[in-house]
Design a protein around this motif. Structure first.
Motif, PDB file in Angstrom:
ATOM      1  N   GLN A 124      78.124  59.950   4.081  1.00 46.53           N
ATOM      2  CA  GLN A 124      77.750  58.887   3.157  1.00 46.53           C
ATOM      3  C   GLN A 124      76.618  59.398   2.259  1.00 46.53           C
ATOM      4  O   GLN A 124      75.568  59.816   2.747  1.00 46.53           O
ATOM      5  N   TYR A 125      76.861  59.388   0.964  1.00 50.98           N
ATOM      6  CA  TYR A 125      75.890  59.833  -0.032  1.00 50.98           C
ATOM      7  C   TYR A 125      75.388  58.635  -0.824  1.00 50.98           C
ATOM      8  O   TYR A 125      76.092  57.626  -0.948  1.00 50.98           O
ATOM      9  N   TYR A 126      74.194  58.766  -1.370  1.00 54.23           N
ATOM     10  CA  TYR A 126      73.580  57.693  -2.145  1.00 54.23           C
ATOM     11  C   TYR A 126      73.040  58.228  -3.460  1.00 54.23           C
ATOM     12  O   TYR A 126      72.553  59.357  -3.525  1.00 54.23           O
ATOM     13  N   VAL A 127      73.101  57.379  -4.463  1.00 49.65           N
ATOM     14  CA  VAL A 127      72.402  57.598  -5.725  1.00 49.65           C
ATOM     15  C   VAL A 127      71.514  56.379  -5.878  1.00 49.65           C
ATOM     16  O   VAL A 127      71.969  55.309  -6.285  1.00 49.65           O
ATOM     17  N   PRO A 128      70.237  56.489  -5.469  1.00 52.01           N
ATOM     18  CA  PRO A 128      69.352  55.320  -5.509  1.00 52.01           C
ATOM     19  C   PRO A 128      69.043  54.870  -6.937  1.00 52.01           C
ATOM     20  O   PRO A 128      69.036  55.679  -7.869  1.00 52.01           O
ATOM     21  N   ALA A 129      68.788  53.579  -7.070  1.00 49.56           N
ATOM     22  CA  ALA A 129      68.335  53.038  -8.350  1.00 49.56           C
ATOM     23  C   ALA A 129      66.948  53.616  -8.628  1.00 49.56           C
ATOM     24  O   ALA A 129      66.124  53.736  -7.732  1.00 49.56           O
ATOM     25  N   GLN A 130      66.688  53.981  -9.887  1.00 46.80           N
ATOM     26  CA  GLN A 130      65.430  54.639 -10.226  1.00 46.80           C
ATOM     27  C   GLN A 130      64.519  53.798 -11.113  1.00 46.80           C
ATOM     28  O   GLN A 130      63.593  54.319 -11.718  1.00 46.80           O
ATOM     29  N   GLY A 131      64.810  52.531 -11.231  1.00 45.36           N
ATOM     30  CA  GLY A 131      63.934  51.677 -12.014  1.00 45.36           C
ATOM     31  C   GLY A 131      63.927  52.032 -13.481  1.00 45.36           C
ATOM     32  O   GLY A 131      64.971  52.108 -14.113  1.00 45.36           O
ATOM     33  N   ASP A 132      62.747  52.287 -14.002  1.00 45.16           N
ATOM     34  CA  ASP A 132      62.578  52.491 -15.441  1.00 45.16           C
ATOM     35  C   ASP A 132      62.886  53.910 -15.918  1.00 45.16           C
ATOM     36  O   ASP A 132      62.896  54.158 -17.114  1.00 45.16           O
ATOM     37  N   ASP A 133      63.114  54.846 -15.013  1.00 41.07           N
ATOM     38  CA  ASP A 133      63.333  56.236 -15.418  1.00 41.07           C
ATOM     39  C   ASP A 133      64.826  56.507 -15.570  1.00 41.07           C
ATOM     40  O   ASP A 133      65.493  56.982 -14.661  1.00 41.07           O
ATOM     41  N   ALA A 134      65.356  56.214 -16.744  1.00 44.97           N
ATOM     42  CA  ALA A 134      66.795  56.302 -16.989  1.00 44.97           C
ATOM     43  C   ALA A 134      67.329  57.730 -16.943  1.00 44.97           C
ATOM     44  O   ALA A 134      68.508  57.932 -16.709  1.00 44.97           O
ATOM     45  N   GLY A 135      66.500  58.729 -17.134  1.00 40.89           N
ATOM     46  CA  GLY A 135      66.974  60.104 -17.149  1.00 40.89           C
ATOM     47  C   GLY A 135      66.879  60.817 -15.815  1.00 40.89           C
ATOM     48  O   GLY A 135      67.308  61.959 -15.686  1.00 40.89           O
ATOM     49  N   PHE A 136      66.322  60.153 -14.802  1.00 38.32           N
ATOM     50  CA  PHE A 136      66.123  60.770 -13.486  1.00 38.32           C
ATOM     51  C   PHE A 136      67.236  60.336 -12.539  1.00 38.32           C
ATOM     52  O   PHE A 136      67.540  59.154 -12.435  1.00 38.32           O
ATOM     53  N   TYR A 137      67.834  61.314 -11.853  1.00 36.72           N
ATOM     54  CA  TYR A 137      68.912  61.040 -10.901  1.00 36.72           C
ATOM     55  C   TYR A 137      68.579  61.704  -9.576  1.00 36.72           C
ATOM     56  O   TYR A 137      68.052  62.812  -9.538  1.00 36.72           O
ATOM     57  N   HIS A 138      68.875  60.992  -8.503  1.00 35.03           N
ATOM     58  CA  HIS A 138      68.583  61.487  -7.165  1.00 35.03           C
ATOM     59  C   HIS A 138      69.831  61.293  -6.312  1.00 35.03           C
ATOM     60  O   HIS A 138      70.301  60.167  -6.147  1.00 35.03           O
ATOM     61  N   LEU A 139      70.373  62.373  -5.810  1.00 34.98           N
ATOM     62  CA  LEU A 139      71.511  62.336  -4.903  1.00 34.98           C
ATOM     63  C   LEU A 139      70.964  62.561  -3.499  1.00 34.98           C
ATOM     64  O   LEU A 139      70.277  63.557  -3.259  1.00 34.98           O
ATOM     65  N   LEU A 140      71.250  61.632  -2.581  1.00 34.27           N
ATOM     66  CA  LEU A 140      70.745  61.739  -1.215  1.00 34.27           C
ATOM     67  C   LEU A 140      71.874  61.813  -0.200  1.00 34.27           C
ATOM     68  O   LEU A 140      72.881  61.108  -0.324  1.00 34.27           O
ATOM     69  N   PHE A 141      71.675  62.638   0.800  1.00 34.21           N
ATOM     70  CA  PHE A 141      72.541  62.692   1.974  1.00 34.21           C
ATOM     71  C   PHE A 141      71.623  62.460   3.177  1.00 34.21           C
ATOM     72  O   PHE A 141      71.042  63.395   3.726  1.00 34.21           O
ATOM     73  N   PRO A 142      71.467  61.196   3.584  1.00 30.72           N
ATOM     74  CA  PRO A 142      70.493  60.887   4.635  1.00 30.72           C
ATOM     75  C   PRO A 142      71.070  61.044   6.045  1.00 30.72           C
ATOM     76  O   PRO A 142      72.284  61.029   6.243  1.00 30.72           O
ATOM     77  N   ASN A 143      70.157  61.190   6.973  1.00 28.79           N
ATOM     78  CA  ASN A 143      70.474  61.087   8.401  1.00 28.79           C
ATOM     79  C   ASN A 143      71.551  62.060   8.871  1.00 28.79           C
ATOM     80  O   ASN A 143      72.374  61.712   9.704  1.00 28.79           O
ATOM     81  N   PHE A 144      71.540  63.279   8.377  1.00 24.58           N
ATOM     82  CA  PHE A 144      72.590  64.198   8.811  1.00 24.58           C
ATOM     83  C   PHE A 144      72.227  64.929  10.109  1.00 24.58           C
ATOM     84  O   PHE A 144      73.099  65.540  10.728  1.00 24.58           O
ATOM     85  N   TRP A 145      70.951  64.861  10.520  1.00 27.97           N
ATOM     86  CA  TRP A 145      70.555  65.500  11.783  1.00 27.97           C
ATOM     87  C   TRP A 145      69.488  64.638  12.449  1.00 27.97           C
ATOM     88  O   TRP A 145      68.351  64.594  11.996  1.00 27.97           O
ATOM     89  N   PRO A 146      69.832  63.952  13.547  1.00 26.63           N
ATOM     90  CA  PRO A 146      68.818  63.152  14.247  1.00 26.63           C
ATOM     91  C   PRO A 146      67.864  64.047  15.034  1.00 26.63           C
ATOM     92  O   PRO A 146      68.280  65.058  15.613  1.00 26.63           O
ATOM     93  N   LEU A 147      66.599  63.678  15.038  1.00 24.41           N
ATOM     94  CA  LEU A 147      65.579  64.439  15.763  1.00 24.41           C
ATOM     95  C   LEU A 147      65.253  63.682  17.048  1.00 24.41           C
ATOM     96  O   LEU A 147      64.790  62.546  16.996  1.00 24.41           O
ATOM     97  N   GLU A 148      65.494  64.341  18.188  1.00 16.32           N
ATOM     98  CA  GLU A 148      65.413  63.641  19.468  1.00 16.32           C
ATOM     99  C   GLU A 148      64.167  63.962  20.284  1.00 16.32           C
ATOM    100  O   GLU A 148      63.969  63.387  21.345  1.00 16.32           O
ATOM    101  N   SER A 149      63.336  64.883  19.796  1.00 14.14           N
ATOM    102  CA  SER A 149      62.107  65.208  20.527  1.00 14.14           C
ATOM    103  C   SER A 149      61.087  65.787  19.549  1.00 14.14           C
ATOM    104  O   SER A 149      61.430  66.188  18.439  1.00 14.14           O
ATOM    105  N   ASP A 150      59.839  65.853  20.018  1.00 17.73           N
ATOM    106  CA  ASP A 150      58.798  66.464  19.191  1.00 17.73           C
ATOM    107  C   ASP A 150      59.087  67.950  18.967  1.00 17.73           C
ATOM    108  O   ASP A 150      58.826  68.479  17.891  1.00 17.73           O
ATOM    109  N   GLU A 151      59.645  68.603  19.982  1.00 19.01           N
ATOM    110  CA  GLU A 151      59.979  70.017  19.850  1.00 19.01           C
ATOM    111  C   GLU A 151      61.064  70.221  18.791  1.00 19.01           C
ATOM    112  O   GLU A 151      60.981  71.131  17.964  1.00 19.01           O
ATOM    113  N   GLU A 152      62.072  69.347  18.812  1.00 19.27           N
ATOM    114  CA  GLU A 152      63.139  69.451  17.816  1.00 19.27           C
ATOM    115  C   GLU A 152      62.607  69.137  16.417  1.00 19.27           C
ATOM    116  O   GLU A 152      63.032  69.734  15.435  1.00 19.27           O
ATOM    117  N   TYR A 153      61.645  68.216  16.341  1.00 17.82           N
ATOM    118  CA  TYR A 153      61.009  67.908  15.060  1.00 17.82           C
ATOM    119  C   TYR A 153      60.338  69.159  14.494  1.00 17.82           C
ATOM    120  O   TYR A 153      60.489  69.482  13.309  1.00 17.82           O
TER     121      TYR A 153
END
Length: 162
Positions: free
Chosen positions: A53-82
């Motif tokens: 699942q990919y996202y293109v968030p709304a950017q408010g007043d900055d019409a020329g700025f685009y952000h493509l996000l791919f969130p949560n593709f790797w869960p972190l399960e410990s401080d060591e893994e972090y």
């Protein structure tokens, strides 16, 4: 005596807020490419690509700025893994074109930030951005798996004390 029938009337549905012009153009262009796009004026666009699942968030007043996000593709399960994830993100961010990896609330996210004069320019570049994100995620996973394998090997074969 006449009984009056009471009819409950539901309020009319609230009209969704319209998408900003640039985001609407991106939605339409993605739809024309065959993507099933979910749109929300506040949060932006969401679409599936190769199982993610990919996202293109709304950017408010900055019409020329685009952000493509791919969130949560790797869960972190410990401080060591972090800690391992920070190392892997840094390794990828040094080498990957346009892609930034970062941690958010116990998960790893990938994103591409870009400036385009027209929404159509962003959509034209989107296949390339998607391939950059996928390559960065692949390299991140390789680094994480190598670190975990090294850790597992060290646990199975500890070095003798001198």
């Amino acid at each position: 005596m006449v009984k009056k029938k009471v009819v409950k009337v539901a309020p009319p549905p609230r009209a969704a807020a319209p998408l900003p012009e640039g985001l609407a153009a991106v939605r339409d262009a993605l739809g024309a490419l065959g993507f099933a796009v979910q749109a929300d004026a506040e949060s932006g666009l969401a679409f599936m690509f190769e199982g993610g699942q990919y996202y293109v968030p709304a950017q408010g007043d900055d019409a020329g700025f685009y952000h493509l996000l791919f969130p949560n593709f790797w869960p972190l399960e410990s401080d060591e893994e972090y800690g391992q994830a920070l190392f892997a993100c840094d390794a990828v961010n040094r080498e990957a074109k346009l892609v930034k990896l970062h941690t958010v609330d116990g998960d790893v996210w990938a994103g591409v930030e870009a400036l385009h004069a027209q929404p159509q320019e962003f959509v034209a570049a989107l296949p390339r951005y998607l391939s950059f994100v996928q390559e960065a995620v692949r390299v991140f996973r390789d680094v994480m798996l190598a670190a975990q394998e090294a850790e597992d090997s060290a646990e199975l074969h500890p070095e003798p004390l001198a």
